[in-house]
Design a protein around this motif. Structure first.
Motif, PDB file in Angstrom:
ATOM      1  N   MET A 268       6.232   5.717 -18.846  1.00  0.00           N
ATOM      2  CA  MET A 268       5.006   5.517 -18.133  1.00  0.00           C
ATOM      3  C   MET A 268       5.298   5.604 -16.646  1.00  0.00           C
ATOM      4  O   MET A 268       6.067   4.829 -16.128  1.00  0.00           O
ATOM      5  CB  MET A 268       4.492   4.112 -18.439  1.00  0.00           C
ATOM      6  CG  MET A 268       3.106   4.073 -18.933  1.00  0.00           C
ATOM      7  SD  MET A 268       2.588   2.382 -19.220  1.00  0.00           S
ATOM      8  CE  MET A 268       2.802   2.281 -20.967  1.00  0.00           C
ATOM      9  N   SER A 269       4.697   6.523 -15.970  1.00  0.00           N
ATOM     10  CA  SER A 269       4.860   6.583 -14.524  1.00  0.00           C
ATOM     11  C   SER A 269       3.531   6.994 -13.919  1.00  0.00           C
ATOM     12  O   SER A 269       2.708   7.627 -14.541  1.00  0.00           O
ATOM     13  CB  SER A 269       5.957   7.567 -14.133  1.00  0.00           C
ATOM     14  OG  SER A 269       5.559   8.874 -14.444  1.00  0.00           O
ATOM     15  N   SER A 270       3.359   6.598 -12.680  1.00  0.00           N
ATOM     16  CA  SER A 270       2.099   6.882 -12.012  1.00  0.00           C
ATOM     17  C   SER A 270       2.277   8.020 -11.031  1.00  0.00           C
ATOM     18  O   SER A 270       3.165   7.991 -10.199  1.00  0.00           O
ATOM     19  CB  SER A 270       1.626   5.626 -11.275  1.00  0.00           C
ATOM     20  OG  SER A 270       0.446   5.907 -10.587  1.00  0.00           O
ATOM     21  N   SER A 271       1.443   9.035 -11.176  1.00  0.00           N
ATOM     22  CA  SER A 271       1.442  10.123 -10.211  1.00  0.00           C
ATOM     23  C   SER A 271       0.111  10.113  -9.454  1.00  0.00           C
ATOM     24  O   SER A 271      -0.335  11.131  -8.963  1.00  0.00           O
ATOM     25  CB  SER A 271       1.659  11.459 -10.923  1.00  0.00           C
ATOM     26  OG  SER A 271       0.630  11.657 -11.869  1.00  0.00           O
ATOM     27  N   VAL A 272      -0.506   8.956  -9.381  1.00  0.00           N
ATOM     28  CA  VAL A 272      -1.800   8.789  -8.736  1.00  0.00           C
ATOM     29  C   VAL A 272      -1.575   8.668  -7.222  1.00  0.00           C
ATOM     30  O   VAL A 272      -0.639   8.018  -6.764  1.00  0.00           O
ATOM     31  CB  VAL A 272      -2.504   7.526  -9.281  1.00  0.00           C
ATOM     32  CG1 VAL A 272      -3.829   7.302  -8.601  1.00  0.00           C
ATOM     33  CG2 VAL A 272      -2.680   7.631 -10.790  1.00  0.00           C
ATOM     34  N   ALA A 273      -2.447   9.288  -6.441  1.00  0.00           N
ATOM     35  CA  ALA A 273      -2.366   9.215  -4.981  1.00  0.00           C
ATOM     36  C   ALA A 273      -2.482   7.765  -4.524  1.00  0.00           C
ATOM     37  O   ALA A 273      -3.196   6.972  -5.148  1.00  0.00           O
ATOM     38  CB  ALA A 273      -3.476  10.055  -4.363  1.00  0.00           C
ATOM     39  N   PRO A 274      -1.789   7.394  -3.412  1.00  0.00           N
ATOM     40  CA  PRO A 274      -1.813   6.007  -2.944  1.00  0.00           C
ATOM     41  C   PRO A 274      -3.220   5.434  -2.742  1.00  0.00           C
ATOM     42  O   PRO A 274      -3.472   4.291  -3.100  1.00  0.00           O
ATOM     43  CB  PRO A 274      -1.041   6.063  -1.623  1.00  0.00           C
ATOM     44  CG  PRO A 274      -0.133   7.241  -1.772  1.00  0.00           C
ATOM     45  CD  PRO A 274      -0.901   8.237  -2.611  1.00  0.00           C
ATOM     46  N   CYS A 275      -4.138   6.212  -2.183  1.00  0.00           N
ATOM     47  CA  CYS A 275      -5.514   5.712  -1.979  1.00  0.00           C
ATOM     48  C   CYS A 275      -6.207   5.438  -3.304  1.00  0.00           C
ATOM     49  O   CYS A 275      -6.897   4.438  -3.455  1.00  0.00           O
ATOM     50  CB  CYS A 275      -6.323   6.704  -1.157  1.00  0.00           C
ATOM     51  SG  CYS A 275      -5.792   6.787   0.561  1.00  0.00           S
ATOM     52  N   ALA A 276      -6.027   6.334  -4.271  1.00  0.00           N
ATOM     53  CA  ALA A 276      -6.636   6.155  -5.585  1.00  0.00           C
ATOM     54  C   ALA A 276      -6.023   4.958  -6.300  1.00  0.00           C
ATOM     55  O   ALA A 276      -6.718   4.209  -6.998  1.00  0.00           O
ATOM     56  CB  ALA A 276      -6.476   7.420  -6.420  1.00  0.00           C
TER      57      ALA A 276
ATOM     58  N   PHE B   7      -4.729   2.260  -4.822  1.00  0.00           N
ATOM     59  CA  PHE B   7      -5.279   1.064  -4.186  1.00  0.00           C
ATOM     60  C   PHE B   7      -6.697   0.809  -4.693  1.00  0.00           C
ATOM     61  O   PHE B   7      -7.062  -0.330  -4.998  1.00  0.00           O
ATOM     62  CB  PHE B   7      -5.275   1.186  -2.659  1.00  0.00           C
ATOM     63  CG  PHE B   7      -5.704  -0.093  -1.983  1.00  0.00           C
ATOM     64  CD1 PHE B   7      -4.767  -1.059  -1.674  1.00  0.00           C
ATOM     65  CD2 PHE B   7      -7.037  -0.342  -1.694  1.00  0.00           C
ATOM     66  CE1 PHE B   7      -5.152  -2.259  -1.070  1.00  0.00           C
ATOM     67  CE2 PHE B   7      -7.438  -1.527  -1.097  1.00  0.00           C
ATOM     68  CZ  PHE B   7      -6.490  -2.492  -0.782  1.00  0.00           C
ATOM     69  N   GLU B   8      -7.489   1.862  -4.807  1.00  0.00           N
ATOM     70  CA  GLU B   8      -8.875   1.720  -5.276  1.00  0.00           C
ATOM     71  C   GLU B   8      -8.916   1.194  -6.707  1.00  0.00           C
ATOM     72  O   GLU B   8      -9.730   0.325  -7.037  1.00  0.00           O
ATOM     73  CB  GLU B   8      -9.612   3.050  -5.158  1.00  0.00           C
ATOM     74  CG  GLU B   8     -11.092   2.955  -5.440  1.00  0.00           C
ATOM     75  CD  GLU B   8     -11.857   2.016  -4.510  1.00  0.00           C
ATOM     76  OE1 GLU B   8     -12.880   1.472  -4.944  1.00  0.00           O
ATOM     77  OE2 GLU B   8     -11.439   1.825  -3.350  1.00  0.00           O
ATOM     78  N   ARG B   9      -8.034   1.706  -7.560  1.00  0.00           N
ATOM     79  CA  ARG B   9      -7.986   1.259  -8.959  1.00  0.00           C
ATOM     80  C   ARG B   9      -7.693  -0.233  -9.038  1.00  0.00           C
ATOM     81  O   ARG B   9      -8.381  -0.975  -9.746  1.00  0.00           O
ATOM     82  CB  ARG B   9      -6.912   2.051  -9.714  1.00  0.00           C
ATOM     83  CG  ARG B   9      -6.776   1.650 -11.164  1.00  0.00           C
ATOM     84  CD  ARG B   9      -5.678   2.430 -11.846  1.00  0.00           C
ATOM     85  NE  ARG B   9      -5.653   2.130 -13.272  1.00  0.00           N
ATOM     86  CZ  ARG B   9      -4.670   2.483 -14.075  1.00  0.00           C
ATOM     87  NH1 ARG B   9      -3.661   3.195 -13.630  1.00  0.00           N
ATOM     88  NH2 ARG B   9      -4.709   2.162 -15.350  1.00  0.00           N
ATOM     89  N   VAL B  10      -6.680  -0.673  -8.318  1.00  0.00           N
ATOM     90  CA  VAL B  10      -6.305  -2.088  -8.336  1.00  0.00           C
ATOM     91  C   VAL B  10      -7.380  -2.929  -7.647  1.00  0.00           C
ATOM     92  O   VAL B  10      -7.769  -3.985  -8.148  1.00  0.00           O
ATOM     93  CB  VAL B  10      -4.919  -2.297  -7.684  1.00  0.00           C
ATOM     94  CG1 VAL B  10      -4.619  -3.777  -7.496  1.00  0.00           C
ATOM     95  CG2 VAL B  10      -3.839  -1.629  -8.532  1.00  0.00           C
ATOM     96  N   SER B  11      -7.893  -2.464  -6.530  1.00  0.00           N
ATOM     97  CA  SER B  11      -8.901  -3.187  -5.779  1.00  0.00           C
ATOM     98  C   SER B  11     -10.166  -3.437  -6.608  1.00  0.00           C
ATOM     99  O   SER B  11     -10.734  -4.531  -6.579  1.00  0.00           O
ATOM    100  CB  SER B  11      -9.238  -2.410  -4.506  1.00  0.00           C
ATOM    101  OG  SER B  11     -10.200  -3.081  -3.759  1.00  0.00           O
TER     102      SER B  11
END
Length: 147
Positions: free
Chosen positions: A1-9, A11-15
């Motif tokens: 499992m690894s995340s290749s999601v952009a940093p802004c996306a 942050f938005e997911r967690v936020s």
């Protein structure tokens, strides 16, 4: 499992998930940092988080560590999944008054069935001095997002 999601996306997911946490709203916790495999949250001292001797309550420290580790795990979970805590073990090292707590959660191992994280809770005094007050290890399980 690894995340290749952009940093802004990321942050938005967690936020967005963090904003749904009634406990975090009640305690007035703040999301400070989100990176793949790492999340930092803060909690200011006040009546809502104190115990009978005036220090931060262990439950508040445990809650903050659980949230930091859990959201660190979420950053590596697949889209459409959330995580839930299966267990955690925390050691309380010191008690503090005033200032704020900052918990930094980090992914130790991200598997398909479980995610293991750790968190360190640091007290930051009015003078800016930082002291470790708790350490935690946690096991998370990915579950389908239901909202």
């Amino acid at each position: 499992m690894s995340s290749s999601v952009a940093p802004c996306a990321l942050f938005e997911r967690v936020s967005q998930s963090f904003a749904r946490q009634g406990m975090m709203r009640h305690l007035e916790a703040r999301l400070l940092r989100v990176e793949s495999g790492c999340v930092e949250v803060a909690l200011a001292y006040g009546d809502k988080v104190s115990q009978q001797q005036g220090g931060f309550h262990g439950g508040a420290m445990g809650t903050l560590a659980d949230i930091a580790g859990g959201y660190a795990g979420l950053t590596v979970a697949p889209q459409g999944m959330e995580v839930t805590t299966v267990e955690y073990k925390i050691n309380f090292l010191r008690s503090f008054q005033n200032g704020e707590l900052r918990a930094t959660g980090r992914v130790v191992k991200a598997g398909q069935r479980i995610i293991v994280t750790s968190a360190q809770v640091v007290h930051v005094g009015a003078d800016g001095k930082e002291s470790v007050c708790a350490v935690m290890q946690q096991t998370l399980v990915p579950v389908p997002q239901t909202y």
